[in-house]
Design an enzyme around this catalytic site. Structure first.
Site, PDB file in Angstrom:
ATOM      1  CB  THR A 187      -0.881  -0.014   1.261  1.00 49.43           C
ATOM      2  OG1 THR A 187      -1.674  -1.209   1.227  1.00 49.43           O
ATOM      3  CG2 THR A 187      -1.805   1.190   1.325  1.00 49.43           C
TER       4      THR A 187
ATOM      5  CG  ASP B 103       4.123  -2.677   1.520  1.00 52.82           C
ATOM      6  OD1 ASP B 103       3.834  -1.509   1.169  1.00 52.82           O
ATOM      7  OD2 ASP B 103       3.433  -3.331   2.315  1.00 52.82           O
ATOM      8  N   GLY B 104       6.158  -0.371   0.227  1.00 54.52           N
ATOM      9  CA  GLY B 104       6.928   0.825   0.560  1.00 54.52           C
ATOM     10  C   GLY B 104       7.329   0.822   2.026  1.00 54.52           C
ATOM     11  CB  ALA B 105       9.637   1.275   4.160  1.00 52.33           C
ATOM     12  CG  ASP B 106       6.176   5.294   6.435  1.00 48.23           C
ATOM     13  OD1 ASP B 106       5.859   5.830   5.358  1.00 48.23           O
ATOM     14  OD2 ASP B 106       5.436   4.513   7.050  1.00 48.23           O
TER      15      ASP B 106
ATOM     16  CE  LYS C 191       5.061  -1.869   5.064  1.00 46.86           C
ATOM     17  NZ  LYS C 191       4.721  -0.776   4.133  1.00 46.86           N
TER      18      LYS C 191
ATOM     19  N   GLY D 175       0.276   4.887   5.777  1.00 46.14           N
ATOM     20  CA  GLY D 175      -1.024   4.680   5.138  1.00 46.14           C
ATOM     21  C   GLY D 175      -1.977   3.874   6.004  1.00 46.14           C
TER      22      GLY D 175
ATOM     23  CD  GLU E 258       1.505  -1.712   4.365  1.00 49.98           C
ATOM     24  OE1 GLU E 258       1.332  -0.985   3.388  1.00 49.98           O
ATOM     25  OE2 GLU E 258       2.033  -1.300   5.409  1.00 49.98           O
TER      26      GLU E 258
ATOM     27  CE  LYS F  98       9.275   7.538   2.083  1.00 44.96           C
ATOM     28  NZ  LYS F  98       8.515   6.459   1.485  1.00 44.96           N
TER      29      LYS F  98
END
Ligand code: 5RP
Length: 234
Positions: free
Chosen positions: A31, A87-90, A100, A103, A109, A127
């Site tokens: 996401t 997947d993304g990451a912060d 993460k 969102g 996730e 990041k």
């Protein structure tokens, strides 16, 4: 990194990551704005290359995007194991541990990532941090009736500042896909992420949180100029 450069870095790493997906794979669909580029590229590969995959989405948002692109989907009742999850990451630290959940999808996730042979995080270079928590809070998904005791317990664990995450176009708290709330807990630089991971898990009323410890096999990083480099579990 300004917003325009960050967006093109996200696009570059998303498109790159989608090339890791091979015919016949079961794929975790993360996401967020970076993974959205990967999902779009998978949709393009299905349309133009005849790629055959099944996607397992990690949120209502990922599911809607994938459905619009006509990506075949499966649930975890139908698929026991995933070949890869994107997947993304912060935040990403040098040990490939992540924060993460910007969102609010980190619970699903984490479930999907844990079932994958390879969990790949896709980020732009902004990041990267030397210590998790330096910039971002840890999102904690909480049963609404337990929010006060959970916040007191997080303070006890060293959180210096917390906010119940509020909706943008709705009054009141953000309600997750599970019907829970999110507390964003700031810890500053986290000395021992694994200890904090276990301690937050142990608080009654916590569903899950955004620390992903020892789960990531590979991180793809887009630099400002669009080049991609890889960090792998050593
Ligand atoms: C959602 C997430 C996202 O993957 C993370 O917040 C990164 O988002 P973006 O790619 O939009 O920067 O964890 O819960």
């Amino acid at each position: 990194m300004d917003v325009a450069h960050q967006t093109s870095a996200k696009e570059a790493v998303g498109i790159h990551a989608a090339q890791l997906v091979l015919d016949g794979m079961n794929v975790g669909l993360g996401t967020g704005s970076t993974t959205a580029f990967a999902i779009q590229e998978l949709g393009r590969r299905i349309r133009t290359e005849g790629l055959s995959i099944r996607g397992v989405p990690t949120s209502f948002a990922a599911e809607r995007l994938a459905r619009n692109l006509e990506i075949p989907l499966a649930t975890l009742d139908e698929v026991a194991h995933l070949d890869i999850a994107l997947d993304g990451a912060d935040e990403v630290d040098p040990h490939l541990n992540l924060i993460k959940g910007r969102g609010g999808a980190h619970t699903r996730e984490k479930i999907v990532a844990a079932l994958a042979t390879e969990f790949v995080a896709l980020v732009d270079a902004s990041k990267l941090v030397t210590q998790l928590g330096s910039v971002k809070p840890v999102p904690v998904e909480v049963l609404p009736m337990a929010v006060s005791p959970v916040m007191r317990a997080l303070e006890h664990l060293g959180s210096t500042e917390m906010q119940i995450r509020m909706g943008q176009k709705k009054d009141g708290p953000v309600v997750t896909d599970q019907g829970f709330w999110i507390v964003d807990a700031h810890f500053g630089g986290i000395e021992n992420p694994n200890e904090l991971n276990k301690a937050i898990h142990a608080i009654p009323g916590v569903l899950d949180h955004g620390l992903f410890i020892d789960m990531t096999q590979r991180v793809l990083i887009a630099e400002v100029d669009g080049t991609i480099r890889t960090m792998e579990k050593g």
